[in-house]
Design an enzyme around this catalytic site. Structure first.
Site, PDB file in Angstrom:
ATOM      1  N   PRO A   1       0.894  -0.971  -0.040  1.00 37.95           N
ATOM      2  CA  PRO A   1      -0.009   0.069   0.098  1.00 37.95           C
ATOM      3  C   PRO A   1       0.834   1.351  -0.070  1.00 37.95           C
ATOM      4  O   PRO A   1       1.556   1.222   1.054  1.00 37.95           O
ATOM      5  CB  PRO A   1      -0.660   0.133   1.155  1.00 37.95           C
ATOM      6  CG  PRO A   1       0.415  -0.972   2.125  1.00 37.95           C
ATOM      7  CD  PRO A   1       1.255  -1.537   1.312  1.00 37.95           C
ATOM      8  N   GLU A   2       0.885   1.819  -0.948  1.00 34.97           N
ATOM      9  CA  GLU A   2       1.455   3.221  -1.292  1.00 34.97           C
ATOM     10  C   GLU A   2       0.077   4.235  -1.062  1.00 34.97           C
ATOM     11  O   GLU A   2      -1.054   3.678  -1.070  1.00 34.97           O
ATOM     12  CB  GLU A   2       2.317   3.473  -2.251  1.00 34.97           C
ATOM     13  CG  GLU A   2       3.472   2.340  -2.210  1.00 34.97           C
ATOM     14  CD  GLU A   2       4.567   2.880  -3.475  1.00 34.97           C
ATOM     15  OE1 GLU A   2       4.648   3.806  -3.639  1.00 34.97           O
ATOM     16  OE2 GLU A   2       5.094   1.758  -3.721  1.00 34.97           O
TER      17      GLU A   2
ATOM     18  N   HIS B   1      -4.396 -15.993   7.697  1.00 34.78           N
ATOM     19  CA  HIS B   1      -3.756 -14.802   8.345  1.00 34.78           C
ATOM     20  C   HIS B   1      -4.573 -13.462   8.461  1.00 34.78           C
ATOM     21  O   HIS B   1      -4.143 -12.610   8.507  1.00 34.78           O
ATOM     22  CB  HIS B   1      -2.580 -14.414   7.273  1.00 34.78           C
ATOM     23  CG  HIS B   1      -1.627 -15.449   7.190  1.00 34.78           C
ATOM     24  ND1 HIS B   1      -0.556 -15.995   8.175  1.00 34.78           N
ATOM     25  CD2 HIS B   1      -1.269 -15.845   5.823  1.00 34.78           C
ATOM     26  CE1 HIS B   1       0.227 -16.645   7.504  1.00 34.78           C
ATOM     27  NE2 HIS B   1      -0.199 -16.869   6.200  1.00 34.78           N
TER      28      HIS B   1
ATOM     29  N   ARG C   1       2.621 -11.020   6.301  1.00 31.79           N
ATOM     30  CA  ARG C   1       3.938 -10.752   6.888  1.00 31.79           C
ATOM     31  C   ARG C   1       3.642  -9.872   8.135  1.00 31.79           C
ATOM     32  O   ARG C   1       4.850  -9.709   8.928  1.00 31.79           O
ATOM     33  CB  ARG C   1       4.610 -10.053   5.917  1.00 31.79           C
ATOM     34  CG  ARG C   1       5.213 -10.802   4.858  1.00 31.79           C
ATOM     35  CD  ARG C   1       5.602 -10.019   3.617  1.00 31.79           C
ATOM     36  NE  ARG C   1       7.118  -9.652   3.879  1.00 31.79           N
ATOM     37  CZ  ARG C   1       7.956  -9.080   3.115  1.00 31.79           C
ATOM     38  NH1 ARG C   1       7.402  -8.393   1.949  1.00 31.79           N
ATOM     39  NH2 ARG C   1       9.094  -8.412   3.541  1.00 31.79           N
TER      40      ARG C   1
END
Length: 278
Positions: free
Chosen positions: A2-3, A92, A120
């Site tokens: 995500p930018e 996750h 992650r």
DNA sequence: GTCCATGTTCTTTA
DNA sequence: CTAAAGAACATGGA
């Protein structure tokens, strides 16, 4: 993943589905995603109504009806999605929040959940104190930053311009993809010292950043692997990248092979001809 | 097994 | 003391 453009897209798809709804934590399978670790998310959220969802830099800021606020950062692989409660949660999934009906009548979308998943786990939830700004230590928003202000901020560091632009304290929201794309559009070599840029170059850079970000937002962000908006849809900008992840392929402007170097520990892509002049 | 990945933060070095 | 460089974090895919 995500930018700024991806986070902006998540917020745009999240806001209409969340504002006005009440929250009840239905599952927190890993409480180490919450900061500070003393924040009791289930207790803090129970029955609270969402007043606003907004973006600052790469943070997704939630405002609640009791005046409390928190933000979610997606890290590298985080996803925030709204789905039917009876749909199986993907692996996750660390946090699941049941959504109540919208307040006036709304009606639509009962039995929905807000899910945060992040393989992650570089992302997470940050609970904000009463007077704690959501953007402490964060630089200005690039879409409204004036060229003179950008010049001033870049003049403050001797690092390579690529590294400086990745620093969220210099400008908030840019990441590896959009810095490479912006420098290409501005025809500036990524290794140029930030404080050595000329005024015309900073002007080009300012325009390039805004143009790149607006285009990416219009295409709903870039999906390299994990990125999805709140509805689960992938972005479409990845096929329009000029240099990012195109090492060895011909430059779209001059056909020269796109180069890849490592800068600030991140892979950096640029056209040696269009961005010459170190 | 190796290397790499859309990000941030802590530690080490100069 | 400060700025910059490097390692670390956790997981999965090529």
């Amino acid at each position: 993943m995500p930018e700024l453009p991806e986070v902006e897209t998540v917020v745009a798809t999240l806001r209409p589905r969340l504002v006005g709804r009440t929250l009840v934590v239905a599952g927190l399978s890993r409480d180490d995603i919450v900061t500070p670790s003393t924040a009791d998310l289930p207790a803090l959220l129970a029955g609270r109504r969402v007043v606003d969802v907004s973006r600052r830099g790469k943070r997704i800021v939630f405002a609640l009806d009791d005046g409390c606020r928190f933000y979610v950062h997606l890290g590298m692989t985080g996803q925030l999605t709204v789905a039917a409660a009876d749909a199986a949660a993907p692996p996750h999934t660390h946090l699941e929040i049941k959504l109540g009906p919208a307040v006036p009548a709304g009606g639509s979308g009962r039995g929905e959940v807000l899910r945060f998943r992040d393989p992650r786990r570089f992302g997470g939830v940050w609970w904000l104190g009463p007077d704690e700004p959501a953007d402490r230590g964060m630089g200005p928003e690039p879409l409204t930053l004036r060229p003179a202000a950008l010049a001033l901020r870049l003049a403050g560091t001797a690092r390579a311009v690529k590294v400086a632009l990745l620093d969220q304290a210099v400008v908030a929201g840019l990441g590896n993809i959009y810095v490479d794309e912006s420098l290409f559009l501005a025809r500036i070599h990524p290794l140029r010292p930030a404080r050595g840029l000329t005024a015309p170059e900073v002007g080009r850079l300012s325009r390039a950043i805004k143009l790149t970000l607006r285009r990416a937002i219009r295409h709903r962000g870039s999906t390299l692997r994990d990125y999805r908006d709140a509805d689960g849809n992938a972005g479409g900008f990845q096929s329009l990248h000029r240099v990012y992840d195109r090492a060895g392929e011909p430059c779209r402007a001059c056909r020269t092979a796109v180069a890849r170097i490592v800068l600030g520990g991140r892979s950096t892509h640029f056209c040696p001809k269009c961005q010459e002049g170190l």
